[in-house]
Design a protein around this motif. Structure first.
Motif, mmCIF file in Angstrom:
data_model
loop_
_atom_site.group_PDB
_atom_site.id
_atom_site.type_symbol
_atom_site.label_atom_id
_atom_site.label_comp_id
_atom_site.label_asym_id
_atom_site.label_seq_id
_atom_site.Cartn_x
_atom_site.Cartn_y
_atom_site.Cartn_z
ATOM 1 N N VAL A 1 -23.686 9.741 -12.877
ATOM 2 C CA VAL A 1 -23.545 11.055 -13.512
ATOM 3 C C VAL A 1 -23.036 12.112 -12.536
ATOM 4 C CG1 VAL A 1 -25.979 11.701 -13.115
ATOM 5 C CG2 VAL A 1 -24.694 12.769 -14.984
ATOM 6 N N SER A 2 -23.416 12.028 -11.264
ATOM 7 C CA SER A 2 -22.934 13.025 -10.316
ATOM 8 C C SER A 2 -21.446 12.841 -10.035
ATOM 9 C CB SER A 2 -23.739 12.981 -9.014
ATOM 10 O OG SER A 2 -23.567 11.756 -8.339
ATOM 11 N N ASN A 3 -20.965 11.593 -10.029
ATOM 12 C CA ASN A 3 -19.528 11.359 -9.855
ATOM 13 C C ASN A 3 -18.745 11.849 -11.066
ATOM 14 O OD1 ASN A 3 -19.999 10.102 -7.395
ATOM 15 N ND2 ASN A 3 -20.128 8.071 -8.296
ATOM 16 N N ALA A 4 -19.279 11.585 -12.248
ATOM 17 C CA ALA A 4 -18.624 12.059 -13.468
ATOM 18 C C ALA A 4 -18.551 13.581 -13.498
ATOM 19 C CB ALA A 4 -19.364 11.531 -14.694
ATOM 20 N N ALA A 5 -19.631 14.217 -13.068
ATOM 21 C CA ALA A 5 -19.641 15.683 -13.039
ATOM 22 C C ALA A 5 -18.569 16.212 -12.099
ATOM 23 C CB ALA A 5 -21.015 16.185 -12.612
ATOM 24 N N ALA A 6 -18.447 15.615 -10.923
ATOM 25 C CA ALA A 6 -17.454 16.076 -9.956
ATOM 26 C C ALA A 6 -16.039 15.972 -10.525
ATOM 27 C CB ALA A 6 -17.566 15.264 -8.668
ATOM 28 N N ILE A 7 -15.742 14.866 -11.209
ATOM 29 C CA ILE A 7 -14.401 14.679 -11.787
ATOM 30 C C ILE A 7 -14.141 15.719 -12.882
ATOM 31 C CG2 ILE A 7 -12.977 13.111 -13.163
ATOM 32 C CD1 ILE A 7 -14.382 10.810 -11.607
ATOM 33 N N ALA A 8 -15.131 15.934 -13.735
ATOM 34 C CA ALA A 8 -14.973 16.907 -14.825
ATOM 35 C C ALA A 8 -14.785 18.318 -14.271
ATOM 36 C CB ALA A 8 -16.180 16.852 -15.754
ATOM 37 N N PHE A 9 -15.594 18.685 -13.290
ATOM 38 C CA PHE A 9 -15.486 20.023 -12.702
ATOM 39 C C PHE A 9 -14.115 20.218 -12.052
ATOM 40 C CE2 PHE A 9 -20.360 20.021 -11.692
ATOM 41 C CZ PHE A 9 -20.631 20.035 -13.051
ATOM 42 N N TYR A 10 -13.680 19.202 -11.327
ATOM 43 C CA TYR A 10 -12.383 19.302 -10.652
ATOM 44 C C TYR A 10 -11.250 19.453 -11.667
ATOM 45 C CZ TYR A 10 -8.064 17.983 -8.355
ATOM 46 O OH TYR A 10 -6.774 17.962 -7.927
ATOM 47 N N GLU A 11 -11.310 18.688 -12.741
ATOM 48 C CA GLU A 11 -10.251 18.743 -13.742
ATOM 49 C C GLU A 11 -10.164 20.135 -14.365
ATOM 50 O OE1 GLU A 11 -7.039 17.800 -16.037
ATOM 51 O OE2 GLU A 11 -7.874 16.718 -14.310
ATOM 52 N N ALA A 12 -11.319 20.744 -14.656
ATOM 53 C CA ALA A 12 -11.301 22.083 -15.231
ATOM 54 C C ALA A 12 -10.726 23.095 -14.236
ATOM 55 C CB ALA A 12 -12.710 22.492 -15.642
ATOM 56 N N MET A 13 -11.109 22.987 -12.974
ATOM 57 C CA MET A 13 -10.570 23.887 -11.960
ATOM 58 C C MET A 13 -9.079 23.679 -11.761
ATOM 59 S SD MET A 13 -11.501 24.276 -7.908
ATOM 60 C CE MET A 13 -10.435 22.884 -7.499
ATOM 61 N N ARG A 14 -8.661 22.403 -11.750
ATOM 62 C CA ARG A 14 -7.249 22.089 -11.544
ATOM 63 C C ARG A 14 -6.392 22.696 -12.644
ATOM 64 N NH1 ARG A 14 -3.363 18.933 -13.274
ATOM 65 N NH2 ARG A 14 -4.669 18.037 -14.934
ATOM 66 N N GLN A 15 -6.846 22.575 -13.887
ATOM 67 C CA GLN A 15 -6.058 23.107 -14.985
ATOM 68 C C GLN A 15 -6.013 24.632 -14.970
ATOM 69 O OE1 GLN A 15 -6.249 21.562 -18.892
ATOM 70 N NE2 GLN A 15 -6.687 19.463 -18.279
ATOM 71 N N GLU A 16 -7.102 25.227 -14.559
ATOM 72 C CA GLU A 16 -7.147 26.700 -14.554
ATOM 73 C C GLU A 16 -6.287 27.274 -13.430
ATOM 74 O OE1 GLU A 16 -10.565 29.754 -15.540
ATOM 75 O OE2 GLU A 16 -10.837 28.958 -13.511
#
Length: 257
Positions: free
Chosen positions: A239-254
């Motif tokens: 779950v912590s790895n999944a969270a990191a990927i999701a957070f990064y993707e949102a930041m990358r798109q923004e």
């Protein structure tokens, strides 16, 4: 994450013990301790260090102990790097108060019954790294933020707000009403995480417990369920790895990074 001062000469330490005997906790490790000392909202009850560690970080006010004495003071297996502080817990924010602010946080994350303090700390660390403005945890079924989580967070528990709620599904409803796109991470999600956050504006990710994932009522409360694409044969991520990927993707798109 804001920079941590290297010299703590002016930090005053509170005398005595906290009123609630179950309240104070030990934090250990250089990043966790320096971040706690730099946080003006954190009440420090005791600060201990080995002589070498105190010299290394410029902490002359610490009570000095030899390494073996410090080992005995802390839980077994604590990798303290010669530094530890006894602190009062930070006061968690109320979701109602957060949503009543004139300027709402851009990104939040809801943790549904995460039980492993290592995962909890790692998610705090990723939140600080990738611009998530707060973690929403249930008042029950989620561990307190103690030394193990703080060590894994590498100081991020001092900079990423902790928000506690009684009912996770209701909190997701509140977030949706406040204009957040609520995205639950689940292997069965119809969208990829990239598609789910594309053009979404304010986003609230929802992460399920280790092993069992999102509870049915929590999944139902989310606006969408999204998955992280993986190679065949790999069923899920920590779950912590999944969270990191999701957070990064949102930041990358923004940011367009």
């Amino acid at each position: 994450m804001k920079p941590i001062p290297r010299n703590h000469e002016k930090r005053r330490f509170a005398a005595g013990s906290a009123a609630d005997p179950n309240g104070p906790v030990w934090l250990w490790g250089q990043h966790a301790v320096e971040a706690a000392l730099a946080n003006t909202n954190r009440e420090i009850l005791r600060c201990v260090a080995t002589e070498n560690a105190a010299r290394r970080v410029g902490l002359s006010q610490a009570e000095t102990l030899d390494p073996k004495a410090l080992d005995k003071l802390l839980p077994p297996g604590a990798v303290h790097q010669g530094l530890a502080v006894r602190v009062k817990p930070l006061e968690a924010a109320s979701l109602d108060d957060v949503l009543a602010r004139p300027e709402l946080p851009r990104r939040l994350c809801v943790l549904d019954q995460i039980s492993d303090p290592h995962n909890l700390g790692a998610i705090f660390r990723s939140a600080a790294a990738f611009g998530v403005d707060g973690l929403i945890l249930q008042t029950r079924h989620t561990p307190a933020i103690t030394g193990v989580a703080a060590k894994a967070a590498a100081g991020a528990i001092e900079t990423v707000p902790e928000i506690r709620v009684v009912n996770i599904a209701r909190a997701i409803d509140q977030l949706g009403e406040a204009g957040y796109h609520t995205v639950g991470l689940a292997g069965e999600g119809m969208e990829t995480i990239s598609a789910a956050v594309h053009g979404a504006g304010r986003v609230a990710f929802v992460m399920g417990a280790e092993g069992s994932g999102l509870r049915p009522a929590v999944a139902k409360a989310c606006a969408t369920l999204a998955r992280i694409p993986m190679t065949p044969g790999m069923e899920s991520l920590n779950v912590s790895n999944a969270a990191a990927i999701a957070f990064y993707e949102a930041m990358r798109q923004e940011t367009g990074a």
